[in-house]
Design an enzyme around this catalytic site. Structure first.
Site, short mmCIF file in Angstrom:
data_model
loop_
_atom_site.label_atom_id
_atom_site.label_comp_id
_atom_site.label_asym_id
_atom_site.label_seq_id
_atom_site.Cartn_x
_atom_site.Cartn_y
_atom_site.Cartn_z
N SER A 1 39.94 24.86 47.47
CA SER A 1 41.23 24.31 46.72
C SER A 1 42.36 25.24 47.32
CB SER A 1 41.03 24.48 45.19
OG SER A 1 40.64 25.83 44.74
N HIS B 1 45.52 29.92 41.35
CA HIS B 1 45.79 28.91 42.48
C HIS B 1 47.47 29.08 42.81
CE1 HIS B 1 42.29 26.80 41.03
NE2 HIS B 1 42.09 26.58 42.42
N ASP C 1 47.34 28.25 36.05
CA ASP C 1 46.03 29.12 35.70
C ASP C 1 45.77 30.38 36.34
OD1 ASP C 1 45.77 28.72 38.55
OD2 ASP C 1 44.51 26.90 38.59
N ASN D 1 35.10 30.46 45.53
CA ASN D 1 34.11 30.09 44.33
C ASN D 1 32.87 30.62 44.28
OD1 ASN D 1 35.85 28.00 43.18
ND2 ASN D 1 35.84 26.93 45.16
N GLY E 1 36.83 23.14 44.73
CA GLY E 1 35.79 23.53 44.20
C GLY E 1 34.42 23.91 45.14
#
Length: 227
Positions: free
Chosen positions: A48, A197, A194, A113, A85
């Site tokens: 991502s 990111h 969040d 991840n 992801g």
């Protein structure tokens, strides 16, 4: 009818030979010149952070990187092969179709991840190792961008995860960017809500910081072509 002396004939022969040699010499340099003129094709293989999660189409890392490189006079294309992801296993599974024929260089940005999910660092190491090995076997120049385990994963996990990227960069002799999110991670003003990111400003920071390494990547491609 005019006649040509033996001396004149000798000059004509020499001129002809020199002309033919010059022609072949010129032809022999054409492929190299054409290769050097062809834009360098770069693929950003990642998750991502590469894909541009939560950002507009023009704000993703590969788009902004391409613009920054072109602004500095580099003839390049930067393709976005980021999948939100994705883990290192996913990147390995899709490697062959994500990095097609004619690609000169790849920026490998994977592992975030893996760390967030607590995947065994030995698995991450094996996957990244295979990705770099396969790219090099295809004659593709590699820039490996590192990742750092979040502190909440614990010191034992971090001690096993964090050395993966520098170790593999040394082992394979590839260019290395120690931490993709350096200067951005933990800064609320450079991240989305969040906290994980980068926002558009954060991407700008990443691009400015990694730009010299990508210019080295381009130089390596040009050098290989010139050889």
């Amino acid at each position: 009818m005019a006649t040509v002396s033996a001396f004149g004939k000798g000059n004509l022969v020499r001129q002809f030979v020199i002309g033919v040699a010059a022609l072949f010499l010129g032809l022999s340099t054409l492929p190299s010149a054409a290769q050097q003129a062809r834009p360098v094709s770069i693929v950003a293989l990642g998750d991502s952070l590469t894909a541009g999660y939560g950002l507009g189409p023009a704000e993703a890392f590969p788009v902004k990187l391409q613009a920054a490189l072109r602004a500095k006079g580099h003839a390049v294309t930067v393709e976005n092969a980021g999948v939100s992801g994705d883990t290192s296993s996913g990147g390995l599974d899709r490697l062959d179709w994500a990095v097609g024929e004619g690609v000169d260089a790849v920026i490998v940005e994977l592992g975030a991840n893996d760390a967030l999910r607590g995947i065994d660092p030995a698995v991450t190491r094996r996957n990244i190792d295979q990705i770099v090995t396969r790219l090099k076997a295809r004659g593709i120049t590699v820039l490996l961008s590192g990742m750092v385990a979040p502190p909440n994963m614990g010191s034992t996990f971090g001690a096993a995860f964090n050395p993966i990227f520098p170790d593999l960069a040394v082992r394979h002799g590839v260019l290395f960017d120690p931490f993709f999110l350096d200067g951005v991670a933990g800064d609320a003003g450079l991240n989305l809500g969040d906290g994980m990111h980068p926002n558009a400003r954060g991407v700008d920071v990443i691009v400015r910081r990694i730009l010299p390494k990508v210019e080295e990547l381009i130089a390596q491609v040009r050098s290989r072509r010139g050889g």
